[in-house]
Motif scaffolding. Sequence first.
Motif: not given
Length: 556
Positions: A61-87
Motif C-alpha cells: 500500500x506504500x511506495x516506501x519512500x524516505x527523505x534524504x538526510x536533512x540538515x534541519x533535522x540534524x542529519x536525520x532521514x524520515x520515512x515518507x509514506x505515499x499511497x500505492x493503491x487505489x485511493x
Amino acid sequence: MSSNTYDHIVIGGGTAGCLLANRLSADPSRRVLLIEAGGRDDYLWINIPVGYLYCIGNPRTDWLYKTEPDAGLNGRSLRYPRGRVLGGCSSINGMIYMRGQARDYEQWATLTGAEHWRWDQCLPYFKRHEDHWKGENAFHAAPGFDPKGQRAGGEWRVEKQRLSWEILDAFAQAAQQAGVPATEDFNRGSNEGVGYFEVNQRSGFRWNSAKAFLRPAFARPNLQVWLGATVQRLLLEPQADGGLRAVGVEIIPEQGGEPVQARCTTEMVLTAGAIGTPAILQRSGLGPAQTLQALGINVQQDLPSVGANLQDHLQIRSVYQVSGVKTLNTMAHSLWGKAMMGLEYALKRSGPLSMAPSQLGAFTRSSPQQPHPNVQYHVQPLSLDAFGEPLHRFNAFTASVCNLNPSSRGRVDIASADPKAAPAIRPNYLSTAEDRQVAADSLRLTRRIVSQSALARYQPQEIKPGVQYQSDDDLARLAGDIGTTIFHPVGTCKMGRDDDPTAVVDAQLRFKSVAGLRIADASVMPLITSGNTNSPVLMLAEKAAEWMLQTPLARG
C-alpha cells in the motif's frame, strides 16, 4: 474497450484520480482510462481505521519512500509514506477532514491572478462532493436522495469520531484556559479553536476516494482502469508552432514484459501527487536539464521548477507522562484491553480501533505577534519513541504541533530513469530563521497549555523533549531531533500567473509549455493549505474535471 486510444487518460488512481475518473466518465461520450501503479483497495487494514499502522511501511500500500538526510533535522532521514493503491493516500492517511483557512485560497487567487481560487469560489466545490453528518447548512452539504430513493451526489462522507478520551477532553479544557476558543467546526474558513477532528469514515470504516468515487463508476463501459501499471514516461510530440503536445503514456506492466502504450486524443491529467507527478514529468524529459542529462534522459524542455517549491508540515512531538487516567499505552499492552477494544469495534464500530491517528485538534497562534492561527495541534492519548515503534508502557499523551505556513522550501528529483526507483526527496525542514523561531515558540506554547489547571490532576511530566531545554537555540535544535513529517507534501508543480517563470501550470491547471496536459493534485498548490491537505486536493480535482469536461473532444 479493445482500443488503446482514449479521450482522457488519468495518471494516478489516488485521491484526485478517482474523483476525476468518476466525473469524466459520467459523460458517456468520453472514453476514459485511469492508470494506477498499485492494486485494489481490498486489503483488510485499509478499511479498519487503526489499520493505517499496517498500511504505512507496507509495500502492498506504500511506495516506501524516505527523505534524504536533512540538515534541519540534524542529519536525520524520515520515512515518507505515499499511497500505492487505489485511493492513494486517502487509503493510508489520517482520515482528517480539513479544508484549511479562507486566507489560503485568497493567497492562491493573488498568486495566480484568478478569482476562481478565492475562498467563496472554492467553497461550492468542497460542498459539491460532501456528505456531512450535520446535513445542509451554509458551509456543508448532505446528498439527499433522488425520486427513486438513490443517493444523489455527496460522495465524500464526513462523520464525527466514534470515541472520546478523558485525557483529550482535559487537554481541550487546558487549551481553552490558555486562550484557545472551543470550536465544533474547523471548516468554516477560520479554523481557530480546539475540538475533536471530523473524519472521512462511514459507520466506523475508512472512507477513501476509491470507495467514494471509483466504485460507483466501475460499471461504466466508457471507463477502463489499469492496475499494477507504472508510468515510465509521457509520450510527447512536436507541434507545428514548435511546442509539444502530450499524446499518451508508456506503461511498465507489473507482471513484466514489453512496455505498453496508451494514446490520448483530447487531454491527459496527472494526479500522481506531489512526489509522483514531478517524477513522471522528469522521466519524460520535462525538468531540470542538468539532472536529466546526468541520468541519460533526453531533455524535451529545461524546466527547473518541476520538482521545486516542495512544502510540508513538520510536526514536533511533545510527550507527557500522566497518572490517574487511562491512555491507549496501557490498554494496548493488556490482553484484556486488546480483547475489549476488539469487541467494542466488532459490536459498535467504535472505540480505539475506529481511531484516526489523531483525535483532538487545535489551531492557534504560536505567539501573540502572529496575525492569524499559524500552528496546528494533533493530540493523541498515546506515546511512542517513533512511528512504527511500540507504545510506551506508561500512561501518556502526545501533543504534536506543526507550523502551518513554513517558509522553508525543498525539492524532489528523480535519482534514476527507472520508474520503480525512489526519487530524492529533500524537504529542507527548518532551513529558515522564521521556521526555527516558530518551532521554539510552539514548544513553549505546548508547555503553557499543559501547565493549566485542567490537566493538573493528572500530574503531567514532560518526557520529550525535556524541561531542561529552554532557550530558542535549544528548542530549535530539539525540534530538529524530534520533528517528523505529518505527510503533507505539496507545491512541486505549482500554479501561477502566465508571466511567472517559476509556475509549472496556469490558473486552470494546464501545463504551461505542453498542450493537452493538466495537473490536478497537491503538487499544484503554490502555498500549502493551513491544515491537512487531502480534502483540498478533492476540491482541486472537482475544478479540473469541470474544465476538462468543457474541452471539446478531439478525435481523428
